[in-house]
Design a protein around this motif. Structure first.
Motif, PDB file in Angstrom:
ATOM      1  N   ASP A 336     -30.757   8.454 -13.503  1.00 46.15           N
ATOM      2  CA  ASP A 336     -31.745   7.806 -13.507  1.00 46.15           C
ATOM      3  C   ASP A 336     -32.937   8.547 -13.189  1.00 46.15           C
ATOM      4  O   ASP A 336     -34.191   8.403 -13.648  1.00 46.15           O
ATOM      5  CB  ASP A 336     -31.721   6.490 -12.679  1.00 46.15           C
ATOM      6  CG  ASP A 336     -30.601   5.566 -13.308  1.00 46.15           C
ATOM      7  OD1 ASP A 336     -30.382   5.112 -14.315  1.00 46.15           O
ATOM      8  OD2 ASP A 336     -29.638   5.410 -12.318  1.00 46.15           O
ATOM      9  N   ILE A 337     -32.808   9.474 -12.073  1.00 47.08           N
ATOM     10  CA  ILE A 337     -33.697  10.212 -11.659  1.00 47.08           C
ATOM     11  C   ILE A 337     -32.983  11.705 -11.571  1.00 47.08           C
ATOM     12  O   ILE A 337     -32.069  12.040 -11.241  1.00 47.08           O
ATOM     13  CB  ILE A 337     -34.119   9.761 -10.333  1.00 47.08           C
ATOM     14  CG1 ILE A 337     -34.819   8.357 -10.328  1.00 47.08           C
ATOM     15  CG2 ILE A 337     -35.099  10.982  -9.744  1.00 47.08           C
ATOM     16  CD1 ILE A 337     -34.974   8.138  -8.985  1.00 47.08           C
ATOM     17  N   VAL A 338     -33.790  12.739 -12.077  1.00 43.61           N
ATOM     18  CA  VAL A 338     -33.412  14.272 -11.960  1.00 43.61           C
ATOM     19  C   VAL A 338     -34.273  15.192 -11.449  1.00 43.61           C
ATOM     20  O   VAL A 338     -35.457  14.938 -11.863  1.00 43.61           O
ATOM     21  CB  VAL A 338     -32.832  14.710 -13.501  1.00 43.61           C
ATOM     22  CG1 VAL A 338     -32.359  16.002 -13.375  1.00 43.61           C
ATOM     23  CG2 VAL A 338     -32.083  13.967 -14.217  1.00 43.61           C
ATOM     24  N   SER A 339     -34.030  15.677 -10.102  1.00 40.32           N
ATOM     25  CA  SER A 339     -35.025  16.597  -9.709  1.00 40.32           C
ATOM     26  C   SER A 339     -34.707  17.761 -10.220  1.00 40.32           C
ATOM     27  O   SER A 339     -33.443  18.262  -9.965  1.00 40.32           O
ATOM     28  CB  SER A 339     -34.774  16.557  -8.169  1.00 40.32           C
ATOM     29  OG  SER A 339     -35.519  17.445  -7.582  1.00 40.32           O
ATOM     30  N   LEU A 340     -35.557  18.436 -10.931  1.00 36.88           N
ATOM     31  CA  LEU A 340     -35.527  19.952 -11.520  1.00 36.88           C
ATOM     32  C   LEU A 340     -36.110  20.931 -10.576  1.00 36.88           C
ATOM     33  O   LEU A 340     -37.162  20.687 -10.307  1.00 36.88           O
ATOM     34  CB  LEU A 340     -36.062  19.789 -12.963  1.00 36.88           C
ATOM     35  CG  LEU A 340     -35.408  18.744 -14.102  1.00 36.88           C
ATOM     36  CD1 LEU A 340     -36.446  18.959 -15.139  1.00 36.88           C
ATOM     37  CD2 LEU A 340     -34.026  19.416 -13.985  1.00 36.88           C
ATOM     38  N   GLU A 341     -35.445  22.073 -10.149  1.00 35.17           N
ATOM     39  CA  GLU A 341     -35.972  23.146  -9.700  1.00 35.17           C
ATOM     40  C   GLU A 341     -35.939  24.225 -10.907  1.00 35.17           C
ATOM     41  O   GLU A 341     -35.357  24.348 -11.480  1.00 35.17           O
ATOM     42  CB  GLU A 341     -35.100  23.642  -8.589  1.00 35.17           C
ATOM     43  CG  GLU A 341     -34.928  22.595  -7.493  1.00 35.17           C
ATOM     44  CD  GLU A 341     -33.809  21.643  -7.601  1.00 35.17           C
ATOM     45  OE1 GLU A 341     -34.158  20.414  -7.335  1.00 35.17           O
ATOM     46  OE2 GLU A 341     -32.585  22.096  -7.618  1.00 35.17           O
ATOM     47  N   GLU A 342     -36.919  25.140 -10.335  1.00 37.25           N
ATOM     48  CA  GLU A 342     -37.290  26.304 -11.340  1.00 37.25           C
ATOM     49  C   GLU A 342     -37.791  25.996 -12.698  1.00 37.25           C
ATOM     50  O   GLU A 342     -37.278  26.642 -13.514  1.00 37.25           O
ATOM     51  CB  GLU A 342     -36.006  27.363 -11.191  1.00 37.25           C
ATOM     52  CG  GLU A 342     -35.920  27.914  -9.967  1.00 37.25           C
ATOM     53  CD  GLU A 342     -34.971  29.159  -9.775  1.00 37.25           C
ATOM     54  OE1 GLU A 342     -34.701  29.889 -10.841  1.00 37.25           O
ATOM     55  OE2 GLU A 342     -34.441  29.449  -8.756  1.00 37.25           O
ATOM     56  N   ILE A 343     -38.625  25.060 -12.914  1.00 40.37           N
ATOM     57  CA  ILE A 343     -39.292  24.954 -14.112  1.00 40.37           C
ATOM     58  C   ILE A 343     -40.556  25.927 -14.125  1.00 40.37           C
ATOM     59  O   ILE A 343     -41.277  25.525 -12.982  1.00 40.37           O
ATOM     60  CB  ILE A 343     -39.852  23.433 -14.000  1.00 40.37           C
ATOM     61  CG1 ILE A 343     -38.656  22.618 -14.405  1.00 40.37           C
ATOM     62  CG2 ILE A 343     -41.040  23.209 -15.214  1.00 40.37           C
ATOM     63  CD1 ILE A 343     -38.059  22.565 -15.743  1.00 40.37           C
ATOM     64  N   GLN A 344     -40.616  26.720 -14.819  1.00 37.11           N
ATOM     65  CA  GLN A 344     -41.768  27.468 -14.910  1.00 37.11           C
ATOM     66  C   GLN A 344     -43.064  27.009 -15.743  1.00 37.11           C
ATOM     67  O   GLN A 344     -42.806  26.130 -16.292  1.00 37.11           O
ATOM     68  CB  GLN A 344     -41.573  29.029 -15.555  1.00 37.11           C
ATOM     69  CG  GLN A 344     -40.186  29.517 -14.544  1.00 37.11           C
ATOM     70  CD  GLN A 344     -40.245  31.063 -15.086  1.00 37.11           C
ATOM     71  OE1 GLN A 344     -40.501  31.545 -16.157  1.00 37.11           O
ATOM     72  NE2 GLN A 344     -40.148  32.020 -14.150  1.00 37.11           N
ATOM     73  N   ASP A 345     -44.148  27.598 -15.429  1.00 43.94           N
ATOM     74  CA  ASP A 345     -45.109  27.312 -16.524  1.00 43.94           C
ATOM     75  C   ASP A 345     -44.911  27.408 -17.933  1.00 43.94           C
ATOM     76  O   ASP A 345     -44.025  27.849 -18.200  1.00 43.94           O
ATOM     77  CB  ASP A 345     -46.525  27.902 -15.754  1.00 43.94           C
ATOM     78  CG  ASP A 345     -46.429  29.406 -15.957  1.00 43.94           C
ATOM     79  OD1 ASP A 345     -46.032  30.107 -17.097  1.00 43.94           O
ATOM     80  OD2 ASP A 345     -47.225  30.006 -15.025  1.00 43.94           O
ATOM     81  N   ASP A 346     -46.025  27.180 -18.645  1.00 45.60           N
ATOM     82  CA  ASP A 346     -45.859  27.045 -20.257  1.00 45.60           C
ATOM     83  C   ASP A 346     -45.666  28.395 -20.860  1.00 45.60           C
ATOM     84  O   ASP A 346     -45.433  28.400 -22.078  1.00 45.60           O
ATOM     85  CB  ASP A 346     -47.122  26.311 -20.530  1.00 45.60           C
ATOM     86  CG  ASP A 346     -46.787  24.792 -20.455  1.00 45.60           C
ATOM     87  OD1 ASP A 346     -45.931  24.323 -19.992  1.00 45.60           O
ATOM     88  OD2 ASP A 346     -48.020  24.289 -20.250  1.00 45.60           O
ATOM     89  N   ASN A 347     -45.936  29.394 -19.979  1.00 40.77           N
ATOM     90  CA  ASN A 347     -45.780  30.778 -20.643  1.00 40.77           C
ATOM     91  C   ASN A 347     -44.955  31.696 -19.683  1.00 40.77           C
ATOM     92  O   ASN A 347     -44.984  32.961 -20.026  1.00 40.77           O
ATOM     93  CB  ASN A 347     -47.150  31.634 -21.227  1.00 40.77           C
ATOM     94  CG  ASN A 347     -47.968  31.958 -20.061  1.00 40.77           C
ATOM     95  OD1 ASN A 347     -47.478  31.720 -18.768  1.00 40.77           O
ATOM     96  ND2 ASN A 347     -49.286  32.221 -20.197  1.00 40.77           N
ATOM     97  N   GLY A 348     -44.202  30.998 -18.964  1.00 41.67           N
ATOM     98  CA  GLY A 348     -43.205  31.838 -18.199  1.00 41.67           C
ATOM     99  C   GLY A 348     -43.789  32.881 -17.423  1.00 41.67           C
ATOM    100  O   GLY A 348     -44.596  32.892 -16.536  1.00 41.67           O
ATOM    101  N   ALA A 349     -43.151  34.028 -17.610  1.00 41.51           N
ATOM    102  CA  ALA A 349     -43.421  35.277 -16.575  1.00 41.51           C
ATOM    103  C   ALA A 349     -44.622  35.766 -17.075  1.00 41.51           C
ATOM    104  O   ALA A 349     -45.217  36.651 -16.240  1.00 41.51           O
ATOM    105  CB  ALA A 349     -42.347  36.147 -16.711  1.00 41.51           C
ATOM    106  N   THR A 350     -45.384  35.529 -18.116  1.00 40.92           N
ATOM    107  CA  THR A 350     -46.906  36.067 -18.322  1.00 40.92           C
ATOM    108  C   THR A 350     -47.912  35.392 -17.115  1.00 40.92           C
ATOM    109  O   THR A 350     -47.942  34.306 -16.987  1.00 40.92           O
ATOM    110  CB  THR A 350     -47.345  35.521 -19.672  1.00 40.92           C
ATOM    111  OG1 THR A 350     -46.160  35.700 -20.636  1.00 40.92           O
ATOM    112  CG2 THR A 350     -48.654  36.066 -19.958  1.00 40.92           C
ATOM    113  N   ASP A 351     -48.484  36.440 -16.767  1.00 42.12           N
ATOM    114  CA  ASP A 351     -49.116  36.310 -15.601  1.00 42.12           C
ATOM    115  C   ASP A 351     -50.697  36.341 -15.865  1.00 42.12           C
ATOM    116  O   ASP A 351     -51.421  37.118 -15.958  1.00 42.12           O
ATOM    117  CB  ASP A 351     -48.929  37.337 -14.417  1.00 42.12           C
ATOM    118  CG  ASP A 351     -49.683  37.236 -13.190  1.00 42.12           C
ATOM    119  OD1 ASP A 351     -50.327  36.087 -13.002  1.00 42.12           O
ATOM    120  OD2 ASP A 351     -49.696  37.906 -12.310  1.00 42.12           O
ATOM    121  N   ASP A 352     -50.970  35.227 -16.564  1.00 43.05           N
ATOM    122  CA  ASP A 352     -52.464  35.184 -16.928  1.00 43.05           C
ATOM    123  C   ASP A 352     -53.201  33.849 -16.324  1.00 43.05           C
ATOM    124  O   ASP A 352     -54.314  33.324 -16.674  1.00 43.05           O
ATOM    125  CB  ASP A 352     -52.438  34.970 -18.551  1.00 43.05           C
ATOM    126  CG  ASP A 352     -51.796  33.864 -18.907  1.00 43.05           C
ATOM    127  OD1 ASP A 352     -51.219  32.777 -18.234  1.00 43.05           O
ATOM    128  OD2 ASP A 352     -51.914  33.423 -20.221  1.00 43.05           O
TER     129      ASP A 352
END
Length: 607
Positions: A336-352
């Motif tokens: 019913d509830i899932v706590s997710l860890e390590e969800i990255q932003d929408d372009n991943g490791a791109t540092d912008d």
């Protein structure tokens, strides 16, 4: 065949990298009064000849490494001395492809050095080597010295001696005691030809063509064939890393519980990412143990199912969305509830500067629907750019997924990356001041680390408070196989401060409503017996539910042959006193084709 653990890193000295090797074929043997290998190895971890020139060291070539930047060969004296503490093998670092061949009887002149994989700052033990060698071939086609067979009886029960306090607890200068300590036993065989037989795999093959076996089949065995790390005094002495001198394409793709049947033979090396390692000239035959991924049961209609799952730096470019979705739907049975860890932003490791993660989360939700699961809704708070640690540019964070057909989320506006969530009282009950909200994000405990995400949920009219965590990693802790014993776990300082903050927040909830149903879950990066867990639990405010399982089933992660707990679900008294069911669902940590290095967990209870 480049390999992370066998290749030398940039920390190599210029002299070592540039030291040339030469080979000369001789018609007569070298003189008999030369220094021998056991003299070079000595009776401690450091050679008495370190930094000195040696001449005409005799021996037989037992194995050759032609790949990576650590090219060379292993030399072993076929005429050992009577001292069990002195190794009869040594690595000869040639820097270029060696001309020596297995079975050559040679003499070697060069400089003895102590090479520390990963550099001296790593705290690793050193490897005694002969560098800048001049190699003289005496004869070819000689028999290789018979391997030392490493058995459960040969390896001591005690793991390591206590280091010298005057040397920051280093064990380097201590006399080796191979009959008392496992690390001393392995060190006494450094560079020698060794063998294990019918060894069970306790960590599956990783992307670098490595696996771990145990020579002690009954040592803290888990239900599924691993070796449990159940306390700081249970380092598990039978664990040994295995690599191969052959092609990586031929390396067995093993899971926990499989067996390297027959004999696996090769020199005993020491490397940066695992310590003592059998570099196999001959590998046993892989026999499957038949391990299968687990599936938990479906929650009953009146049960709330809450899960935690570290999806390992998930971003839209990854190819694991369908596999993660299948795991959530089919193995976790759509909690019913899932706590997710390590969800990255929408372009991943791109540092912008991107911090939003809607593309990442929506792609996972769509994959869950395609796998036959519910269309989850979600809540999260975007971090401040580059303030939450993790992969540079990735901006990892925790995210709540919830099934709106089964549970509702109580939205309270105002929660953002810098606003602290508080606790208020309403109609005699506790509530969050913002939902979702972050726990004291400006506190120094969270510097360069993920801030806990608190949310207020309602299931069948009952409010449940859920706190999603991803505490400070273990990076920087001294290695179990390192030269400093006992090890220092420096990462605990920040993690203990974080655990204190989480417990303080839970206290504030229970102070307003003593029977509040509170769950703190996620990647705690520490063991269920650790001081981190004890701090989270406090004076009974929380309790780690993994302790409801039999000891042999308490693990969520498999590292260097040790099955251990990093992920936890902690529950308040009101949940613990009722009927609850906890499951660590083993779908990743034991398998070579894992989609995350963490196993998810599920808690089911009736609010």
């Amino acid at each position: 065949m480049p390999s992370r653990t066998s290749a030398r890193l940039a920390a190599l000295t210029v002299a070592a990298v540039c030291g040339a090797a030469s080979a000369v074929v001789a018609t007569s043997p070298a003189h008999a009064d030369s220094v021998r290998v056991h003299d070079i190895q000595g009776t401690t971890r450091l050679s008495p000849y370190a930094g000195k020139q040696v001449a005409d060291v005799p021996g037989v070539v037992t194995a050759v490494r032609t790949y990576g930047s650590s090219k060379g060969f292993w030399l072993q004296d076929p005429n050992p001395d009577a001292d069990p503490a002195t190794s009869e093998g040594v690595f000869v670092f040639t820097s270029s492809t060696p001309k020596a061949a297995v079975g050559d009887s040679v003499t070697v002149s060069g400089t003895v050095s102590e090479y520390v994989p990963g550099g001296t700052a790593s705290g690793n033990q050193s490897v005694t080597e002969i560098t800048k060698p001049v190699v003289t071939t005496v004869s070819t086609g000689n028999p290789v010295p018979a391997p030392v067979v490493i058995t459960k009886r040969a390896v001591p029960e005690r793991y390591a001696p206590a280091g010298d306090p005057a040397a920051n607890n280093s064990i380097n200068a201590l006399p080796l005691d191979p009959k008392t300590y496992a690390l001393d036993y392995y060190e006494s065989l450094e560079g020698m030809n060794v063998q294990v037989s019918d060894a069970r795999v306790v960590t599956g093959t990783d992307p670098y063509s490595e696996l771990w076996v145990t020579v002690k089949p009954k040592e803290h065995r888990t239900e599924r064939g691993g070796t449990l790390y159940g306390s700081y005094d249970a380092q598990n002495t039978g664990r040994l890393q295995v690599q191969s001198l052959g092609a990586t394409a031929d390396f067995p793709q093993a899971n926990v519980g499989d067996t390297l049947a027959g004999t696996t033979t090769g020199p005993l090396d020491f490397n940066q990412f695992g310590g003592y390692t059998l570099v196999a000239s001959a590998l046993g035959t892989l026999e499957s143990g038949g391990l299968e991924r687990e599936t938990t049961r479906k929650q009953a209609s009146g049960e709330l199912a809450v899960a935690t799952y570290n999806v390992e730096n998930l971003d839209p470019s990854d190819k694991t969305f369908d596999a993660h979705a299948s795991a959530i739907v089919n193995n976790l049975r759509s909690p019913d509830i899932v706590s997710l860890e390590e969800i990255q932003d929408d372009n991943g490791a791109t540092d912008d500067g991107t911090v939003g993660a809607s593309a990442t989360v929506d792609k996972l939700i769509d994959a869950i629907v395609a796998a036959g699961g519910p269309r989850y809704d979600w809540r999260s708070i975007d971090p401040v750019d580059k303030q939450d640690g993790g992969e540079p540019g990735g901006n990892i964070r925790q995210v709540f997924l919830f099934n709106p057909e089964r549970v509702s989320f109580t939205d309270r506006p105002g929660g953002d990356s810098t606003t602290a969530v508080g606790v208020a009282k309403e109609n005699g009950k506790a509530r969050l001041t913002v939902s979702p909200g972050r726990i004291d994000p400006a506190n120094a405990a969270w510097a360069n680390s993920r801030k806990p995400l608190a949310g207020e949920f309602v299931f069948k009219g009952r409010t449940v408070f859920v706190i999603a965590n991803h505490l400070n990693s273990k990076g920087g802790d001294q290695a179990l196989t390192g030269q400093y014993q006992p090890v220092v776990r420096s990462s605990e300082t920040q993690r203990h401060a974080q655990a204190t903050e989480v417990n303080t927040f839970v206290k504030s909830l229970l102070g307003v409503q003593k029977d509040a149903e509170v769950i703190a879950l996620g990647d705690m990066n520490d063991f269920e017996f650790s001081d981190t867990a004890k701090t989270l639990e406090g004076d009974g405010q929380l309790w780690s539910a993994i302790k409801s399982l039999p000891r042999s089933e308490r693990y969520t992660y498999d590292y260097q042959g040790n099955a251990q707990v990093l992920d936890q679900i902690l529950i308040s008294k009101s949940i613990r006193r009722g009927s609850f069911d906890y499951d660590s669902v083993h779908i990743n940590s034991e398998f070579h084709d894992q989609i995350s290095d963490h196993d998810p967990q599920v808690l089911r209870f009736r609010p």
